[in-house]
Design a protein around this motif. Structure first.
Motif, short mmCIF file in Angstrom:
data_model
loop_
_atom_site.label_atom_id
_atom_site.label_comp_id
_atom_site.label_asym_id
_atom_site.label_seq_id
_atom_site.Cartn_x
_atom_site.Cartn_y
_atom_site.Cartn_z
N ASP A 60 -61.71 -45.09 42.92
CA ASP A 60 -60.98 -45.29 44.18
C ASP A 60 -59.53 -45.69 43.92
O ASP A 60 -59.20 -46.30 42.89
N ASN A 61 -58.66 -45.30 44.85
CA ASN A 61 -57.24 -45.70 44.85
C ASN A 61 -56.52 -45.36 43.55
O ASN A 61 -55.69 -46.14 43.06
N SER A 62 -56.84 -44.20 43.01
CA SER A 62 -56.19 -43.72 41.78
C SER A 62 -56.23 -42.20 41.75
O SER A 62 -57.02 -41.55 42.46
N ALA A 63 -55.38 -41.66 40.89
CA ALA A 63 -55.36 -40.22 40.67
C ALA A 63 -56.33 -39.85 39.55
O ALA A 63 -56.70 -40.70 38.72
N VAL B 295 -48.19 -38.75 43.70
CA VAL B 295 -49.54 -39.23 43.97
C VAL B 295 -49.79 -40.57 43.29
O VAL B 295 -50.28 -41.52 43.90
N THR B 296 -49.43 -40.64 42.00
CA THR B 296 -49.64 -41.87 41.23
C THR B 296 -48.88 -43.05 41.83
O THR B 296 -49.43 -44.15 41.99
N VAL B 297 -47.62 -42.84 42.16
CA VAL B 297 -46.78 -43.93 42.67
C VAL B 297 -47.23 -44.37 44.06
O VAL B 297 -47.37 -45.58 44.33
N ASP B 298 -47.49 -43.42 44.94
CA ASP B 298 -47.93 -43.78 46.29
C ASP B 298 -49.23 -44.57 46.26
O ASP B 298 -49.39 -45.58 46.96
N LEU B 299 -50.18 -44.12 45.45
CA LEU B 299 -51.46 -44.84 45.35
C LEU B 299 -51.26 -46.23 44.77
O LEU B 299 -51.90 -47.19 45.21
N GLY B 300 -50.37 -46.36 43.77
CA GLY B 300 -50.08 -47.67 43.20
C GLY B 300 -49.54 -48.63 44.22
O GLY B 300 -49.76 -49.85 44.13
N LEU B 301 -48.83 -48.10 45.22
CA LEU B 301 -48.27 -48.92 46.29
C LEU B 301 -49.25 -49.13 47.44
O LEU B 301 -48.91 -49.77 48.44
N GLY B 302 -50.44 -48.55 47.31
CA GLY B 302 -51.44 -48.70 48.37
C GLY B 302 -51.24 -47.76 49.52
O GLY B 302 -51.76 -48.00 50.62
N GLN B 303 -50.50 -46.66 49.31
CA GLN B 303 -50.19 -45.70 50.37
C GLN B 303 -50.95 -44.39 50.15
O GLN B 303 -51.23 -44.00 49.02
N ARG B 304 -51.23 -43.70 51.23
CA ARG B 304 -51.77 -42.34 51.11
C ARG B 304 -50.67 -41.45 50.56
O ARG B 304 -49.53 -41.46 51.07
N PRO B 305 -50.94 -40.65 49.52
CA PRO B 305 -49.88 -39.84 48.88
C PRO B 305 -49.19 -38.87 49.84
O PRO B 305 -49.84 -38.22 50.67
N ASP B 306 -47.88 -38.80 49.72
CA ASP B 306 -47.04 -37.92 50.53
C ASP B 306 -46.63 -36.74 49.66
O ASP B 306 -45.48 -36.63 49.25
N GLY C 195 -65.77 -19.80 29.91
CA GLY C 195 -65.37 -19.04 31.06
C GLY C 195 -63.88 -19.24 31.29
O GLY C 195 -63.14 -19.62 30.38
N ARG C 196 -63.44 -19.01 32.48
CA ARG C 196 -62.04 -19.22 32.84
C ARG C 196 -61.84 -20.70 33.14
O ARG C 196 -62.49 -21.25 34.03
N GLN C 197 -60.97 -21.33 32.37
CA GLN C 197 -60.81 -22.78 32.47
C GLN C 197 -59.70 -23.15 33.43
O GLN C 197 -58.67 -22.47 33.52
N CYS C 198 -59.89 -24.25 34.12
CA CYS C 198 -58.87 -24.73 35.04
C CYS C 198 -59.01 -26.25 35.19
O CYS C 198 -59.97 -26.86 34.72
N THR C 199 -58.04 -26.84 35.85
CA THR C 199 -58.03 -28.28 36.10
C THR C 199 -57.77 -28.54 37.57
O THR C 199 -56.77 -28.07 38.12
N VAL C 200 -58.67 -29.27 38.20
CA VAL C 200 -58.49 -29.70 39.58
C VAL C 200 -57.77 -31.05 39.56
O VAL C 200 -58.28 -32.02 39.00
N GLU C 201 -56.58 -31.11 40.15
CA GLU C 201 -55.87 -32.37 40.30
C GLU C 201 -56.25 -32.98 41.65
O GLU C 201 -56.29 -32.28 42.67
N GLY C 202 -56.53 -34.29 41.64
CA GLY C 202 -56.94 -34.92 42.88
C GLY C 202 -56.67 -36.42 42.87
O GLY C 202 -56.16 -36.97 41.89
N TYR C 203 -57.03 -37.06 43.96
CA TYR C 203 -56.91 -38.51 44.06
C TYR C 203 -57.98 -39.04 45.01
O TYR C 203 -58.61 -38.27 45.76
N VAL C 204 -58.21 -40.35 44.94
CA VAL C 204 -59.07 -41.03 45.90
C VAL C 204 -58.26 -42.13 46.57
O VAL C 204 -57.65 -42.95 45.88
N HIS C 205 -58.23 -42.13 47.89
CA HIS C 205 -57.51 -43.15 48.65
C HIS C 205 -58.46 -43.77 49.65
O HIS C 205 -58.98 -43.08 50.54
N ASP C 206 -58.74 -45.05 49.48
CA ASP C 206 -59.66 -45.78 50.35
C ASP C 206 -60.98 -45.03 50.54
O ASP C 206 -61.49 -44.87 51.66
N GLY C 207 -61.51 -44.53 49.42
CA GLY C 207 -62.81 -43.87 49.43
C GLY C 207 -62.79 -42.39 49.74
O GLY C 207 -63.82 -41.71 49.58
#
Length: 432
Positions: free
Chosen positions: A274-277, A319-330, A212-224
């Protein structure tokens, strides 16, 4: 005091993007492990790389505030091991392997979204009865085969008949060892269920053909909390499996994008990530109005960094850097200079060939200057065989990447053709 961010395989291209992130003026970026060790090879000595990284980090005279990466195997699988040893945030190795071990991943997906995954089975490529065992598991032609762990579509094959299977098995038996040994090392570091441990890095997967039509969802998990934040369309060359370009934002219908977001939240919560992209590749079968989950990747897509920068204003390395620092991504939205962004893959469809001419830097710069905002990166050098290129699919070779932005998709395609006319590669000893 500046925060010290350690990036595995950091190269100049990505360092420039990292320096443009929000809050980057308060960060210092340090490379860990030379880029060539994770980019330019398919031979990965993970114990040696981990020892090198641990020695560098232990010798550092300062705080270690985050250890991050933006690449697939082996970088993604090393991060939980390193982060655990140095007390910085990332997901657990077991939750990561529930995504990256393809059989384990399908098993846990089947528990929560069974109607959105294909029929599948694991098999040993060195088993002479593998094809009949695949049939006994309920799969018939056509189906796909791929290693339990692979990246970049490496050693993935569509199987339409026994001859296709024989060809795939020949390649898999010859080359899967380079994946098996390093991946088994990672598996040995994790607490695995018995039934998963038996399906080691030398195994393969067979899966029902989905499309079908292919796509990629980019996301992260922060504190669950699972947060999907962007969808990128993956567009293939006509009649072949190789990717032509990635485009952001997606042009899929809003209700389809919303449903993919729901499925993303369901599966990532279920695996305990959790806590990763992460990113998840989906298909939307437009005819049946059915969504299929293709695979889960445990990092941002490096290929999408420039797309997000062009459209949203900064790379989603934020996203990657903020999560690595324990922050919600800005992460901003739609604050960039372009309405759409794309990465094009300039490919040749040879079995093999020798590169006899690569456009010199001045030719590449002149071609890129035809369309402002364009960046071209050649992947080959004169005298090399195309088969020396790492991380290629089984049907073509990507000899250059071209990133562009525009006001709409049709303009992107028009501008790509303009740029392509001004860069010239040549080949000899061509095997069709």
């Amino acid at each position: 005091m500046k925060k010290n961010i350690f990036v595995i395989g950091l190269n100049a291209f990505n360092l420039e993007k990292l320096k443009r992130l929000r809050g980057a003026e308060d960060m210092e970026f340090h490379g860990v492990i030379e880029p060539a060790a994770v980019y330019d090879t398919e031979e990965f000595d993970i114990p040696a790389m981990l020892s090198e990284a641990e020695a560098q980090l232990s010798a550092f005279d300062g705080s270690i505030d985050a250890i991050v990466g933006y690449m697939d195997f082996p970088v993604s699988t090393m991060l939980p091991i390193l982060c655990g040893k140095f007390g910085v945030r990332t997901t657990s190795l077991e939750s990561l392997l529930k995504c990256e071990h393809k059989f384990w991943s399908r098993t846990v997906q089947q528990e929560v979204i069974p109607e959105h995954i294909p029929a599948f089975t694991a098999f040993d490529p060195f088993d002479d009865k593998a094809l009949s065992r695949i049939g006994e598991a309920g799969l018939s032609f056509p189906f796909f085969v791929k290693p339990i762990k692979s990246s970049g579509s490496r050693l993935g094959f569509r199987i339409d008949n026994p001859e296709d299977f024989d060809h795939a098995i020949e390649r898999l038996r010859a080359e899967i060892g380079s994946i098996q040994e390093p991946f088994n090392f990672v598996l040995d570091q994790a607490d695995l269920p018995k039934e998963i441990r038996q399906v080691h890095g030398g195994y393969c997967m067979a899966e029902q053909v989905i499309g079908g039509r292919q796509c990629t969802v980019e996301g992260y998990v922060h504190d669950g909390e699972v947060v999907p934040y962007g969808i990128v369309d993956s567009i293939r060359y006509p009649q072949v499996l190789s990717f032509f370009y990635y485009m952001y934002p997606s042009r899929l219908p809003a209700n389809v994008q919303d449903k993919m977001g729901e499925l993303t939240k369901r599966i990532m919560s279920h695996v305990g990530f959790d806590n990763s992209a992460f990113n998840i590749e989906f298909f939307w079968d437009e005819v049946q109005d059915r969504i299929w989950l293709l695979e889960v990747n445990t990092r941002i897509s490096q290929s999408h960094c420039d797309l997000f920068e062009k459209v949203d204003g900064i790379s989603h390395q934020q996203v990657t850097v903020d999560l690595g620092l324990g922050q919600r991504p800005d992460m901003p939205s739609r604050e960039g200079d372009y309405k759409v962004g794309a990465e094009f893959f300039y490919r040749v469809f040879f079995t093999d060939a020798t590169v006899s001419r690569v456009p010199p830097p001045e030719e590449i710069e002149a071609a890129a200057a035809k369309v402002p905002g364009t960046f071209i990166r050649s992947q080959v050098h004169e005298g090399m065989r195309l088969s020396e290129l790492p991380e290629q699919d089984s049907y073509s070779y990507a000899i250059a990447y071209i990133w562009m932005g525009a006001s709409k998709q049709s303009t992107l395609l028009w501008n790509y053709e303009r740029v392509l006319k001004n860069i010239h590669f040549e080949f000899t000893d061509i095997e069709e």
